[in-house]
Write an enzyme that holds these catalytic residues in place. Structure first.
Site, PDB file in Angstrom:
ATOM      1  N   ARG A  75      77.855  55.708 -15.001  1.00  0.00           N
ATOM      2  CA  ARG A  75      78.924  56.164 -15.896  1.00  0.00           C
ATOM      3  C   ARG A  75      80.060  56.863 -15.154  1.00  0.00           C
ATOM      4  O   ARG A  75      80.633  57.843 -15.630  1.00  0.00           O
ATOM      5  CB  ARG A  75      78.369  57.078 -16.998  1.00  0.00           C
ATOM      6  CG  ARG A  75      77.264  56.449 -17.819  1.00  0.00           C
ATOM      7  CD  ARG A  75      77.740  55.201 -18.580  1.00  0.00           C
ATOM      8  NE  ARG A  75      76.598  54.530 -19.191  1.00  0.00           N
ATOM      9  CZ  ARG A  75      75.950  53.501 -18.630  1.00  0.00           C
ATOM     10  NH1 ARG A  75      76.347  53.013 -17.472  1.00  0.00           N
ATOM     11  NH2 ARG A  75      74.931  52.938 -19.239  1.00  0.00           N
ATOM     12  N   CYS A 133      77.443  57.562 -26.867  1.00  0.00           N
ATOM     13  CA  CYS A 133      76.394  58.463 -26.382  1.00  0.00           C
ATOM     14  C   CYS A 133      77.017  59.743 -25.841  1.00  0.00           C
ATOM     15  O   CYS A 133      77.948  59.698 -25.032  1.00  0.00           O
ATOM     16  CB  CYS A 133      75.567  57.786 -25.295  1.00  0.00           C
ATOM     17  SG  CYS A 133      74.475  56.491 -25.922  1.00  0.00           S
TER      18      CYS A 133
END
Length: 265
Positions: free
Chosen positions: A149, A196
């Site tokens: 990420r 998320c």
């Protein structure tokens, strides 16, 4: 080029955010002009929490030529990732299936190396064009330091277009893979969210850890830990950034989780 005062809550998937000056650019020359003063770049508004007071910098949004794409050539950074996933499947091109359902533009997906357990954006890249220091530069993925990420773009760098690394495969095989990814995402909430909220610790699931601590349903104002998936903070209607941040703080009091979202400013 269009310049307007907006509330960023109308441009984020969480539905939270204060005022800003939005610069919508459609050409490379317009992008050069828009970056002559301090700026931030807004994609599809997912994975982002904008504070209630807004941001003082220009907020740049890519449109026009940055939303054109050729699956076997250059793909504009303003192109919606869900559109590309579907178009690639129709063309019998494999490599994007693992990104099904991610509500991002290509540029934002590259910057944060968006992904699922089925694959990451970096896996599908052959080349990335980045605008920085007044010029356009092309990088291979290995030069951009992709990790979980994250990426390491040059300071102030704006992803403008990419070349994808796709392979021809039978459509039936691609569709089966997409169905598998879709099944895995079924538990995600339908309410407004930024995706998320927390990064998964190595070998663990942030959502499962939150669930085990009994934090599902924890609420501050109209911000709530989703009852459907512990790693989602949802907006029940009128959530403010301060509510979301307080909710994040309460979770982090219980668990050593790192926030996945970008926070402005």
């Amino acid at each position: 080029m269009k310049v307007e005062r907006v509330l960023l809550k109308d441009y984020t998937t969480l539905g939270v955010g204060g005022p800003a000056e939005l610069w919508t650019v459609e050409t490379r020359e317009e992008l050069k002009r828009a970056t002559e003063a301090p700026y931030r770049v807004l994609g599809n508004g997912s994975n982002l929490l904008v504070l209630d007071e807004g941001v003082p910098e220009r907020v740049i949004r890519l449109a026009g030529e940055f939303q054109t794409y050729d699956l076997k050539g250059w793909v504009g950074a303003g192109t919606l990732l869900p559109l590309l996933v579907q178009e690639a499947a129709r063309a019998g091109l494999s490599g994007l299936e693992g990104l099904l359902g991610i509500p991002a533009q290509v540029g934002g997906a590259v910057k944060m190396n968006a992904g699922t357990r089925f694959g990451e954006m970096a896996d599908a890249l052959e080349a990335v064009e980045v605008f920085h220091d007044g010029a356009f530069h092309v990088y291979c993925p290995e030069e951009l330091g992709f990790g979980y990420r994250k990426s390491h773009l040059p300071p102030g760098g704006i992803v403008t277009r990419v070349r994808l690394k796709l392979k021809e495969r039978p459509k039936e095989e691609i569709l089966r893979r997409m169905a598998e990814v879709d099944r895995a995402r079924k538990g995600q909430p339908k309410r407004k969210s930024a995706g998320c909220a927390f990064k998964n610790p190595p070998g663990q699931s942030a959502g499962r850890l939150i669930d085990e601590r009994g934090l599902k349903g924890l609420r501050v104002g109209d911000a709530m830990i989703s009852l459907e998936h512990g790693n989602f903070i949802v907006n029940l209607g009128q959530a403010r950034a301060k509510d979301v941040l307080e909710l994040v703080r309460r979770v982090q009091e219980e668990l050593p989780l790192e926030l996945e979202w970008e926070v402005w400013p």
